[in-house]
Design an enzyme around this catalytic site. Structure first.
Site, short mmCIF file in Angstrom:
data_model
loop_
_atom_site.label_atom_id
_atom_site.label_comp_id
_atom_site.label_asym_id
_atom_site.label_seq_id
_atom_site.Cartn_x
_atom_site.Cartn_y
_atom_site.Cartn_z
N LYS A 101 46.88 43.62 35.98
CA LYS A 101 46.00 42.82 36.86
C LYS A 101 46.45 41.36 36.95
CE LYS A 101 41.90 45.69 36.41
NZ LYS A 101 40.51 45.81 36.05
N ASP A 146 36.15 43.57 40.70
CA ASP A 146 35.54 43.95 39.42
C ASP A 146 34.22 43.21 39.17
OD1 ASP A 146 37.37 45.84 38.56
OD2 ASP A 146 38.60 44.41 37.46
#
Ligand code: NDP
Length: 277
Positions: A64, A101
């Site tokens: 990420k 997220d």
């Protein structure tokens, strides 16, 4: 249209199943694969996928942060989180990176609490990629964010971007909270301790009947953190499957002209599949 998720390991990723379920909901056809990506081969794998006509991709552990450095355009929220979980091709070799997220967690908490009002204390344990991604949405929703992490210096670093964070040491975490019955408190585990199968050094008094206890990890049995909370008397507990599905729904909308599938519809289907694993 083809999509993928880059990660390592990736064999157990539920993303293909979730996106197929969304595709059925909104009536589109897609192919969504898992891409087991060499630890040092992320940039090459991403380039090859989009050269071959990929329409979008997700990024998971451990890429990420690398993804945030790779893309040509970063959304504001991804830049603040320093992490990207969704890649969107812009043409001419340009790639946008976003993170869904934090918003995914927020939507799941709002669903579980049956309110959009998050003006309450959130004890956020952990300071890795997942925790960093959720700070901004929590603050924007009005939460007071109290953060504890095993390595305290990570919280000090996060305070540069988010001075509103109230730090709590692991020593304080092991003691009862100053206000025990804090009716609205959310206790949020964003560490990977549950993945390691270990419990956290948190005093049982943090887990009250009235608080929501949430573990970002999910599985077909209650996570060690949720077992710990239940033993201490917590009744309102949830794992991170809802967050996973919500962040996927938001990514789906980014790739499909804003069409947002229903996480509520997908959740029982994916939960049932998970329990069969
Ligand atoms: P990172 O590796 O970036 O961070 C790990 C964090 O866990 C650090 O804060 C680390 O502390 C802490 N930690 C690890 N082991 C322990 C331990 N034994 N005791 C106390 N603290 C520990 O991981 P991520 O932030 O990416 O992921 C964290 C969790 O969130 C994982 O379980 C992951 O599966 C879950 N997750 C769930 C998502 C969902 O959609 N449901 C999405 C993203 C993540 P230190 O800094 O001291 O090393």
């Amino acid at each position: 249209m083809k999509f993928t998720v880059f990660g390592n390991p990736i064999a157990h990723s539920l993303s293909p199943m979730i996106h197929q379920q969304f595709a059925e909901q909104v009536g589109v056809e897609l192919e969504y694969t898992r891409s087991l990506t060499p630890k040092h081969g992320f940039a090459e794998a991403v380039a090859a996928f989009f050269r071959s006509g990929g329409a979008g991709a997700n990024v998971t552990v451990p890429f990420k942060t690398t993804a945030a450095e790779l893309v040509t355009h970063l959304t504001t929220r991804a830049a603040r989180a320093g992490a990207v979980n969704t890649l969107i091709p812009l043409g001419y070799g340009q790639l946008a990176g976003d993170t869904t997220d934090g918003e995914g967690l927020l939507r799941d908490l709002q669903r579980l609490l049956a309110t959009d009002d998050l003006q309450r204390e959130v004890l956020l344990i952990g300071a890795g990629g997942a925790a960093s991604s959720v700070i901004e949405p929590l603050l924007q929703a009005g939460a007071t964010v109290v953060m504890a992490n095993r390595s305290a210096e990570k919280i000090t670093a996060l305070q540069h971007d988010f001075p509103e964070i109230r730090p709590l040491s692991f020593t304080e975490l092991a003691r009862p909270p100053a206000i025990k019955e804090n009716a609205n408190r959310i206790v949020l585990n964003a560490t990977s301790a549950s993945l390691e199968g270990v419990e956290l050094p948190i005093h049982s008094a943090w887990f009250t009947e009235s608080s929501l206890v949430y573990d970002m990890m999910y599985g077909n049995v209650p996570t060690p953190f949720l077992q710990q909370a239940k033993r201490a008397g917590a009744t309102n507990v949830a794992d991170g499957l809802g967050m996973l599905i919500e962040q996927a729904a938001l990514a789906f909308a980014l790739w499909h002209d804003g069409q947002l599938p229903s996480a509520d519809k997908a959740l029982p289907i994916i939960r049932a599949a998970l329990s069969r694993n």
